[in-house]
Design a protein around this motif. Sequence first.
Motif, mmCIF file in Angstrom:
data_model
loop_
_atom_site.group_PDB
_atom_site.id
_atom_site.type_symbol
_atom_site.label_atom_id
_atom_site.label_comp_id
_atom_site.label_asym_id
_atom_site.label_seq_id
_atom_site.Cartn_x
_atom_site.Cartn_y
_atom_site.Cartn_z
ATOM 1 N N GLU A 20 0.859 -1.185 0.000
ATOM 2 C CA GLU A 20 0.000 0.000 0.000
ATOM 3 C C GLU A 20 0.893 1.231 0.000
ATOM 4 O O GLU A 20 1.788 1.355 0.830
ATOM 5 C CB GLU A 20 -0.885 0.040 1.242
ATOM 6 N N THR A 21 0.676 2.136 -0.954
ATOM 7 C CA THR A 21 1.427 3.382 -1.024
ATOM 8 C C THR A 21 0.439 4.535 -1.113
ATOM 9 O O THR A 21 -0.774 4.316 -1.098
ATOM 10 C CB THR A 21 2.351 3.412 -2.264
ATOM 11 N N GLU A 22 0.964 5.750 -1.235
ATOM 12 C CA GLU A 22 0.084 6.906 -1.369
ATOM 13 C C GLU A 22 -0.693 6.868 -2.687
ATOM 14 O O GLU A 22 -1.715 7.532 -2.830
ATOM 15 C CB GLU A 22 0.866 8.222 -1.250
ATOM 16 N N LEU A 23 -0.227 6.096 -3.658
ATOM 17 C CA LEU A 23 -0.927 5.942 -4.936
ATOM 18 C C LEU A 23 -2.008 4.866 -4.869
ATOM 19 O O LEU A 23 -2.777 4.716 -5.811
ATOM 20 C CB LEU A 23 0.058 5.590 -6.047
ATOM 21 N N GLY A 24 -2.031 4.094 -3.813
ATOM 22 C CA GLY A 24 -2.983 2.993 -3.674
ATOM 23 C C GLY A 24 -2.240 1.672 -3.629
ATOM 24 O O GLY A 24 -1.062 1.601 -3.299
ATOM 25 N N LYS A 25 -2.936 0.614 -3.977
ATOM 26 C CA LYS A 25 -2.353 -0.724 -3.939
ATOM 27 C C LYS A 25 -1.427 -0.914 -5.138
ATOM 28 O O LYS A 25 -1.785 -0.578 -6.263
ATOM 29 C CB LYS A 25 -3.474 -1.755 -3.968
ATOM 30 N N GLU A 26 -0.238 -1.467 -4.880
ATOM 31 C CA GLU A 26 0.728 -1.744 -5.937
ATOM 32 C C GLU A 26 1.122 -3.208 -5.885
ATOM 33 O O GLU A 26 1.141 -3.822 -4.829
ATOM 34 C CB GLU A 26 1.969 -0.864 -5.794
ATOM 35 N N LYS A 27 1.448 -3.764 -7.066
ATOM 36 C CA LYS A 27 1.799 -5.166 -7.187
ATOM 37 C C LYS A 27 3.233 -5.314 -7.666
ATOM 38 O O LYS A 27 3.719 -4.509 -8.452
ATOM 39 C CB LYS A 27 0.843 -5.848 -8.178
#
Length: 91
Positions: A20-27
């Motif tokens: 989870e980052t400030e941009l949302g969920k990342e894979k």
Amino acid sequence: MTNVSHTNELAKEKLPKYIETELGKEKLCIECQEYWPLDEEFWWTRKNKSLKDPNGIRYEAACKCCYNVRYRPGHVKGTYKVKSQHEKVAA
């Protein structure tokens, strides 16, 4: 010789699949080992009729940039342009 063993050690290092980052969920991409936002601009999707995934969407393990490298190693570069849905609409 030490560079090869050091690279193998880094590859074996366990990274979380999702963050989870400030941009949302990342894979995490399994090929380039980088995190990308979890949306159709960066990942190919498949419909999944599994009970585990309520949305019915499954994202590929390799990002769009690495997909051909990972799954089509004999593919001739430059004959197929990868375009996201956003790029197709804008063109």
